[in-house]
Design an enzyme around this catalytic site. Structure first.
Site, PDB file in Angstrom:
ATOM      1  N   SER A 117      62.848  57.949  42.813  1.00  0.00           N
ATOM      2  CA  SER A 117      62.706  58.794  41.623  1.00  0.00           C
ATOM      3  C   SER A 117      63.408  60.146  41.832  1.00  0.00           C
ATOM      4  CB  SER A 117      61.206  58.932  41.307  1.00  0.00           C
ATOM      5  OG  SER A 117      61.011  59.512  40.059  1.00  0.00           O
ATOM      6  N   ASP A 167      61.469  50.624  32.570  1.00  0.00           N
ATOM      7  CA  ASP A 167      61.203  51.933  33.181  1.00  0.00           C
ATOM      8  C   ASP A 167      61.334  53.011  32.115  1.00  0.00           C
ATOM      9  OD1 ASP A 167      61.314  54.337  34.586  1.00  0.00           O
ATOM     10  OD2 ASP A 167      62.323  53.441  36.303  1.00  0.00           O
ATOM     11  N   HIS A 198      58.470  52.207  36.317  1.00  0.00           N
ATOM     12  CA  HIS A 198      59.020  53.171  37.275  1.00  0.00           C
ATOM     13  C   HIS A 198      58.435  53.006  38.684  1.00  0.00           C
ATOM     14  CE1 HIS A 198      61.441  56.742  37.865  1.00  0.00           C
ATOM     15  NE2 HIS A 198      60.443  57.369  38.441  1.00  0.00           N
TER      16      HIS A 198
END
Ligand code: MLT
Length: 216
Positions: A117, A167, A198
């Site tokens: 991320s 996501d 995610h």
């Protein structure tokens, strides 16, 4: 190396809180571990251990705080990056890698980032801004760090992208655009699409391990 240079390098290094564990095998890479928003330098240690227990590890804590949560650069809102800060922090991380390699004696040309991320985004930013920052990168749920810039020649760089088909932070087009930009710059990119959002799943980690094994 003279004392003065050494002091400067140490000074640079100490800017970023980190854990360094030398590899058991000097021919193995050093994994640069970059956590997600709100994480710490402890988060991805088990991933590195599973990926290759003989590799070295340099795990860094992001030095930007968003409501107390560590990140690697500032953002204006979710998914909208503060570009000026991103550029500055990317440079800082690249310099940190130079200093850490001098201080700890690992091969600067054999660093593979593993980022999730926000950590994947700064890893992608290293690739976007510096030709020799990384040997390769495992990007779990990355976004395009910057648009409309000329990327360095990334020929020979190996990149794994883990992307979720649902996501909410990284839409499919975003992951496809990143894959395309890196490929056009010469990198060899493997993208694993997963039926997920995610989060980081075992399936994704398994795919990244298979990717890593075929590098060696
Ligand atoms: C970012 O800011 O880097 C992305 O939005 C991912 C995240 O939430 O950290």
């Amino acid at each position: 190396m003279n004392d003065l240079n050494n002091d400067v390098e140490k000074g640079e290094m100490m800017k970023l809180k980190h854990i360094y564990e030398p590899g058991e095998n000097v021919n193995k890479p050093v994994f640069l571990l970059l956590h997600g928003t709100g994480g710490t330098e402890e988060d991805l240690l088990p991933l590195a251990e599973k990926m290759d227990p003989q590799a070295g590890v340099l795990s860094v804590r992001g030095n930007v705080l968003e409501n107390g949560m560590p990140r690697f650069f500032k953002r204006l809102s979710e998914g909208v990056f503060d570009e000026e800060d991103l550029i500055k922090r990317t440079e800082e991380l690249n310099e940190f890698l130079d200093g850490a390699s001098n201080e700890y004696g690992f091969d600067r040309n054999h660093v593979i980032a593993i980022g999730y991320s926000n950590g994947a985004n700064i890893a992608a930013s290293l690739l976007f801004h510096y030709q020799d920052a990384l040997h390769g990168a495992v990007l779990h749920h990355p976004m395009v760090p910057r648009r409309n810039i000329q990327l360095p020649d990334l020929t020979g760089k190996q990149v794994f992208i883990g992307a979720g088909l649902s996501d909410p932070l990284c839409p499919v087009e975003e992951s496809e655009a990143l894959e395309q930009l890196l490929t056009e710059a010469g990198a060899t990119v493997t993208t694993k699409w997963l039926q997920q959002g995610h989060q980081l799943t075992m399936d994704e980690l398994h795919a990244s391990h298979l990717w890593y094994e075929q590098l060696n």
